[in-house]
Design a protein around this motif. Sequence first.
Motif, PDB file in Angstrom:
ATOM      1  N   ARG A   1       0.203  -7.100   5.865  1.00  0.00           N
ATOM      2  CA  ARG A   1       1.043  -7.426   7.297  1.00  0.00           C
ATOM      3  C   ARG A   1       0.609  -8.106   8.375  1.00  0.00           C
ATOM      4  O   ARG A   1       1.931  -8.215   8.816  1.00  0.00           O
ATOM      5  CB  ARG A   1       0.741  -5.791   7.607  1.00  0.00           C
ATOM      6  CG  ARG A   1      -0.985  -5.969   8.267  1.00  0.00           C
ATOM      7  CD  ARG A   1      -1.582  -4.313   8.805  1.00  0.00           C
ATOM      8  NE  ARG A   1      -1.294  -4.413   9.526  1.00  0.00           N
ATOM      9  CZ  ARG A   1      -1.383  -3.140  10.609  1.00  0.00           C
ATOM     10  NH1 ARG A   1      -2.510  -2.152   9.763  1.00  0.00           N
ATOM     11  NH2 ARG A   1      -1.424  -2.919  12.090  1.00  0.00           N
ATOM     12  N   ASN A   2      -0.351  -9.117   7.793  1.00  0.00           N
ATOM     13  CA  ASN A   2      -0.664 -10.535   9.037  1.00  0.00           C
ATOM     14  C   ASN A   2       0.554 -11.289   8.589  1.00  0.00           C
ATOM     15  O   ASN A   2       0.705 -11.828   9.601  1.00  0.00           O
ATOM     16  CB  ASN A   2      -2.193 -10.566   8.666  1.00  0.00           C
ATOM     17  CG  ASN A   2      -3.109  -9.522   9.248  1.00  0.00           C
ATOM     18  OD1 ASN A   2      -2.870  -8.673   9.763  1.00  0.00           O
ATOM     19  ND2 ASN A   2      -4.018  -9.956   8.144  1.00  0.00           N
ATOM     20  N   TYR A   3       1.170 -11.168   7.663  1.00  0.00           N
ATOM     21  CA  TYR A   3       1.834 -12.225   7.281  1.00  0.00           C
ATOM     22  C   TYR A   3       3.370 -11.927   7.665  1.00  0.00           C
ATOM     23  O   TYR A   3       4.354 -12.969   8.244  1.00  0.00           O
ATOM     24  CB  TYR A   3       2.882 -12.521   5.488  1.00  0.00           C
ATOM     25  CG  TYR A   3       1.195 -13.582   4.631  1.00  0.00           C
ATOM     26  CD1 TYR A   3       0.832 -14.804   4.739  1.00  0.00           C
ATOM     27  CD2 TYR A   3       0.937 -12.480   3.936  1.00  0.00           C
ATOM     28  CE1 TYR A   3      -0.403 -15.499   4.160  1.00  0.00           C
ATOM     29  CE2 TYR A   3      -0.405 -13.276   3.347  1.00  0.00           C
ATOM     30  CZ  TYR A   3      -1.007 -14.247   2.868  1.00  0.00           C
ATOM     31  OH  TYR A   3      -1.768 -14.682   2.689  1.00  0.00           O
ATOM     32  N   HIS A   4       3.782 -10.787   8.236  1.00  0.00           N
ATOM     33  CA  HIS A   4       4.466 -11.214   9.163  1.00  0.00           C
ATOM     34  C   HIS A   4       6.275 -11.182   8.411  1.00  0.00           C
ATOM     35  O   HIS A   4       6.635 -11.883   8.403  1.00  0.00           O
ATOM     36  CB  HIS A   4       5.070 -11.067  10.488  1.00  0.00           C
ATOM     37  CG  HIS A   4       3.312 -10.897  11.097  1.00  0.00           C
ATOM     38  ND1 HIS A   4       3.250  -9.942  12.054  1.00  0.00           N
ATOM     39  CD2 HIS A   4       2.642 -11.992  12.002  1.00  0.00           C
ATOM     40  CE1 HIS A   4       1.951  -9.762  12.310  1.00  0.00           C
ATOM     41  NE2 HIS A   4       1.445 -10.897  12.183  1.00  0.00           N
ATOM     42  N   ILE A   5       6.207 -10.937   7.567  1.00  0.00           N
ATOM     43  CA  ILE A   5       7.291 -11.180   6.558  1.00  0.00           C
ATOM     44  C   ILE A   5       8.723 -10.967   7.206  1.00  0.00           C
ATOM     45  O   ILE A   5       9.373 -11.953   7.023  1.00  0.00           O
ATOM     46  CB  ILE A   5       7.061 -10.918   4.882  1.00  0.00           C
ATOM     47  CG1 ILE A   5       5.585 -11.463   4.175  1.00  0.00           C
ATOM     48  CG2 ILE A   5       8.471 -11.454   3.998  1.00  0.00           C
ATOM     49  CD1 ILE A   5       5.472 -12.686   3.368  1.00  0.00           C
TER      50      ILE A   5
END
Length: 445
Positions: free
Chosen positions: A215-219
Amino acid sequence: MGKAREFFIVLVPIFVTQLALVATGFCDTVMAGHFSSEDLAGVAVGANLYFPVFTTCISVLSGLTPTIVHAYGAGKRWSIVFAVRQGFWQALFIAAVVLLLGWIFVPVIIHSLQLEPRVEYVAIHWILAISCGMPLIFLSAVLRNLLDAHGFTRLTMLVTLITVPINIVANFFLVYGWGGFPALGGVGSGIGTAVAYGINLLLNVLITLYVTPFRNYHIFRRFMPPLWGACRRQLALGLPIGGAIFCEVSIFSAVGLFMAGYGTAVLAAHQAALNFTTQVYMIPLSISMALTILVGYELGSKRPVDARKYARLGRILSLIVVGIVAALLIPMRSIISAIYTEDPAVHELLLVFLAYTVGMQLADALNAPLQGILRGAKDVRAAFLLSVISNWAAGLPIGWLLAEKFDFGPYGYWIGLIAGLLLGGIFLSMRFYFVEKKWDVMYGK
């Protein structure tokens, strides 16, 4: 012991995932076989055309795994996000090309085989049904690469364990006509699998959106257009991987099409034997996938000594486990054959084909781990060329000569397949020795 523990932490979920995936193909084959031998043969023809292309495309996309895992080992977060976003465009482009070519050529190819009418109908409509889910599963494969490259293989396993039972149940309803659905036979299994592809994508998207660290990559936060330069660099890694896989898988499909000339019973028995050996192949394949992740991570972190330890462990484990399974197969052939068919003619043929699967399984146990090691090292072009030589320049000609000129019949093709796999294992062993020497130069001993 520490390396063995880490290896099994990555390996076991991959193995369960792969086993669950092929369980779908196993159930499709068994259900079609018990519906009718014509439906089994139709699914066999369809699968022999569809899965080489499908597996090749998934393998091209799997080139993302070493890219992501090297970036992860080096701590390059943005490179991971960039690779995944561009991976989506690659997946959609590949799916569009394959669907267009399939729409043009598949009917022509199947008509040229001069199959029985029911077999031809099932083959064409099975491919049509399952290909509807192709773009969805290609997009899902991109996200699976992201999960696996981070070592979160248990999440991939969870997604598969949710998806596969849904697929199997849907197939039962559509193949046999349960719950008011029409009995579609082999075609129903293609529809059920396409539905499962969509569910698989949905679950992977939810994991990427809500599970840490993904989720921290904000794909999905920002739109990124396709960039040809980035796609070209990634395809330079993915295409040789896909090409090597295509050489291996397509030769099985070519043999399957040759089997059509020996009649429906031989074709059905061949497909059942190939389906069974595919289940066993999940052992060396899973080891291969784990080695790609672990070797790639260690090399990205500049630890070639640890990469060597994983490579040795994986190769030994593959030979031991597959050897045990192969030794148990011979006395259990009759039981295994009864699972696939109730047709006496198919049953007798299948007993012989199953004996040949022993040699194929042992050859795979040598071959597959080496492929995974070389992919983790991003050494893919040589593996592709060696696969072309061993399978198409050696294996298929040997099989054809034995089958057509030395009266081995359909079993001659299986001897050729085994010979090609063994030769490939020898070539890859030599290549790995050369690659290890390069590690000494690049990283020091």
